[in-house]
Motif scaffolding. Structure first.
Motif, PDB file in Angstrom:
ATOM      1  N   PRO A  34      21.675  -7.227 -24.206  1.00  0.00           N
ATOM      2  CA  PRO A  34      21.525  -7.160 -22.753  1.00  0.00           C
ATOM      3  C   PRO A  34      22.707  -6.447 -22.095  1.00  0.00           C
ATOM      4  CG  PRO A  34      22.184  -9.359 -23.416  1.00  0.00           C
ATOM      5  CD  PRO A  34      21.976  -8.577 -24.669  1.00  0.00           C
ATOM      6  N   ILE A  35      22.388  -5.529 -21.194  1.00  0.00           N
ATOM      7  CA  ILE A  35      23.404  -4.787 -20.440  1.00  0.00           C
ATOM      8  C   ILE A  35      22.980  -4.792 -18.981  1.00  0.00           C
ATOM      9  CG2 ILE A  35      24.547  -2.559 -20.091  1.00  0.00           C
ATOM     10  CD1 ILE A  35      23.773  -1.897 -23.018  1.00  0.00           C
ATOM     11  N   ALA A  36      23.866  -5.192 -18.101  1.00  0.00           N
ATOM     12  CA  ALA A  36      23.611  -5.125 -16.659  1.00  0.00           C
ATOM     13  C   ALA A  36      24.366  -3.913 -16.120  1.00  0.00           C
ATOM     14  CB  ALA A  36      24.079  -6.402 -15.970  1.00  0.00           C
ATOM     15  N   ILE A  37      23.646  -3.017 -15.498  1.00  0.00           N
ATOM     16  CA  ILE A  37      24.260  -1.786 -14.990  1.00  0.00           C
ATOM     17  C   ILE A  37      24.441  -1.923 -13.487  1.00  0.00           C
ATOM     18  CG2 ILE A  37      23.963   0.694 -14.671  1.00  0.00           C
ATOM     19  CD1 ILE A  37      22.428   0.679 -17.329  1.00  0.00           C
ATOM     20  N   GLY A  38      25.665  -1.818 -13.047  1.00  0.00           N
ATOM     21  CA  GLY A  38      25.957  -1.963 -11.631  1.00  0.00           C
ATOM     22  C   GLY A  38      26.603  -0.723 -11.047  1.00  0.00           C
ATOM     23  N   THR A  39      26.362   0.427 -11.668  1.00  0.00           N
ATOM     24  CA  THR A  39      26.944   1.664 -11.167  1.00  0.00           C
ATOM     25  C   THR A  39      25.892   2.751 -11.128  1.00  0.00           C
ATOM     26  OG1 THR A  39      28.698   3.319 -11.469  1.00  0.00           O
ATOM     27  CG2 THR A  39      27.686   2.457 -13.454  1.00  0.00           C
ATOM     28  N   GLY A  40      26.094   3.703 -10.257  1.00  0.00           N
ATOM     29  CA  GLY A  40      25.228   4.871 -10.192  1.00  0.00           C
ATOM     30  C   GLY A  40      25.984   6.133 -10.551  1.00  0.00           C
ATOM     31  N   HIS A  41      27.197   5.981 -11.062  1.00  0.00           N
ATOM     32  CA  HIS A  41      28.021   7.144 -11.410  1.00  0.00           C
ATOM     33  C   HIS A  41      27.443   7.841 -12.633  1.00  0.00           C
ATOM     34  CE1 HIS A  41      31.058   6.253  -8.438  1.00  0.00           C
ATOM     35  NE2 HIS A  41      31.052   4.999  -8.838  1.00  0.00           N
ATOM     36  N   PHE A  42      27.031   9.078 -12.444  1.00  0.00           N
ATOM     37  CA  PHE A  42      26.321   9.812 -13.478  1.00  0.00           C
ATOM     38  C   PHE A  42      27.111   9.901 -14.785  1.00  0.00           C
ATOM     39  CE2 PHE A  42      25.200  13.722 -15.710  1.00  0.00           C
ATOM     40  CZ  PHE A  42      23.859  13.480 -15.945  1.00  0.00           C
ATOM     41  N   ASN A  43      28.387  10.217 -14.715  1.00  0.00           N
ATOM     42  CA  ASN A  43      29.176  10.383 -15.943  1.00  0.00           C
ATOM     43  C   ASN A  43      29.281   9.081 -16.738  1.00  0.00           C
ATOM     44  OD1 ASN A  43      29.562  13.110 -15.602  1.00  0.00           O
ATOM     45  ND2 ASN A  43      31.459  12.836 -14.448  1.00  0.00           N
ATOM     46  N   VAL A  44      29.372   7.963 -16.041  1.00  0.00           N
ATOM     47  CA  VAL A  44      29.423   6.665 -16.720  1.00  0.00           C
ATOM     48  C   VAL A  44      28.075   6.385 -17.384  1.00  0.00           C
ATOM     49  CG1 VAL A  44      29.706   4.172 -16.395  1.00  0.00           C
ATOM     50  CG2 VAL A  44      31.187   5.767 -15.156  1.00  0.00           C
ATOM     51  N   HIS A  78      17.981 -11.931 -13.295  1.00  0.00           N
ATOM     52  CA  HIS A  78      16.749 -12.534 -13.792  1.00  0.00           C
ATOM     53  C   HIS A  78      15.804 -11.559 -14.478  1.00  0.00           C
ATOM     54  CE1 HIS A  78      16.147 -11.202  -9.647  1.00  0.00           C
ATOM     55  NE2 HIS A  78      14.977 -10.809 -10.075  1.00  0.00           N
ATOM     56  N   ALA A  79      16.110 -10.291 -14.508  1.00  0.00           N
ATOM     57  CA  ALA A  79      15.182  -9.312 -15.077  1.00  0.00           C
ATOM     58  C   ALA A  79      14.906  -9.584 -16.554  1.00  0.00           C
ATOM     59  CB  ALA A  79      15.721  -7.896 -14.887  1.00  0.00           C
ATOM     60  N   ILE A  80      15.934  -9.883 -17.320  1.00  0.00           N
ATOM     61  CA  ILE A  80      15.744 -10.108 -18.753  1.00  0.00           C
ATOM     62  C   ILE A  80      14.892 -11.356 -18.981  1.00  0.00           C
ATOM     63  CG2 ILE A  80      16.939 -10.717 -20.893  1.00  0.00           C
ATOM     64  CD1 ILE A  80      19.219  -8.895 -19.987  1.00  0.00           C
ATOM     65  N   GLU A  81      15.136 -12.390 -18.221  1.00  0.00           N
ATOM     66  CA  GLU A  81      14.370 -13.632 -18.373  1.00  0.00           C
ATOM     67  C   GLU A  81      12.880 -13.410 -18.161  1.00  0.00           C
ATOM     68  OE1 GLU A  81      15.947 -16.338 -15.539  1.00  0.00           O
ATOM     69  OE2 GLU A  81      17.892 -16.455 -16.505  1.00  0.00           O
ATOM     70  N   VAL A  82      12.545 -12.526 -17.249  1.00  0.00           N
ATOM     71  CA  VAL A  82      11.151 -12.255 -16.941  1.00  0.00           C
ATOM     72  C   VAL A  82      10.507 -11.426 -18.055  1.00  0.00           C
ATOM     73  CG1 VAL A  82       9.619 -11.062 -15.312  1.00  0.00           C
ATOM     74  CG2 VAL A  82      11.527 -12.427 -14.463  1.00  0.00           C
ATOM     75  N   GLN A  83      11.241 -10.515 -18.649  1.00  0.00           N
ATOM     76  CA  GLN A  83      10.687  -9.607 -19.654  1.00  0.00           C
ATOM     77  C   GLN A  83      10.605 -10.214 -21.050  1.00  0.00           C
ATOM     78  OE1 GLN A  83      13.198  -6.159 -19.323  1.00  0.00           O
ATOM     79  NE2 GLN A  83      12.572  -5.789 -17.221  1.00  0.00           N
ATOM     80  N   LEU A  84      11.524 -11.105 -21.390  1.00  0.00           N
ATOM     81  CA  LEU A  84      11.587 -11.615 -22.763  1.00  0.00           C
ATOM     82  C   LEU A  84      10.306 -12.283 -23.260  1.00  0.00           C
ATOM     83  CD1 LEU A  84      15.227 -12.923 -23.201  1.00  0.00           C
ATOM     84  CD2 LEU A  84      14.158 -10.907 -24.210  1.00  0.00           C
TER      85      LEU A  84
END
Length: 126
Positions: A64-74, A44-50
């Motif tokens: 729009p990009i949803a990031i679901g990782t904390g891996h630094f290299n990625v 819902h983050a994008i819906e709130v900001q748009l």
């Protein structure tokens, strides 16, 4: 990481189109990014900001990009790919301006006491 570069987001202020060209270039440049509409349906983050962005720039387009990782290299790879795609786009269109917005609610599963301790650690480096 899911992206959804070929869609239109509906808001009370009207539709916001995805920038299909920039999205396609980003998908080609960074293979870890996958087109995935399902990942954005529950987000819902994008819906709130748009609506706020539409008020300032009604003709805006988004990738729009949803990031679901904390891996630094990625994450570094994504940042480098974004930079490359944005620079290439600016070479093609001299007046093109790009804004990158990132938001996080940190988590959905820890008690507020943990959240309150972690929040300053995340904000301090900024």
């Amino acid at each position: 990481m899911p992206s959804w570069p070929n869609t239109t987001w509906q808001t009370p202020l009207g539709d916001v189109a995805a920038d299909a060209d920039m999205g396609a270039r980003l998908l080609r440049r960074f293979p870890a990014l996958q087109e995935d509409s399902a990942a954005h349906r529950a987000e819902h983050a994008i819906e709130v900001q748009l609506p706020f962005l539409q008020t300032l720039r009604p003709e805006l387009k988004i990738v729009p990009i949803a990031i679901g990782t904390g891996h630094f290299n990625v994450l570094r790879g994504l940042g480098e790919a974004l930079a490359d795609v944005i620079v290439d786009g600016h070479k093609e269109e001299q007046n093109e301006r790009t804004l990158i917005i990132a938001s996080s609610d940190m988590n959905h599963y820890e008690p507020d006491a943990n959240h309150s301790r972690q929040r300053p650690q995340a904000i301090e480096p900024c």
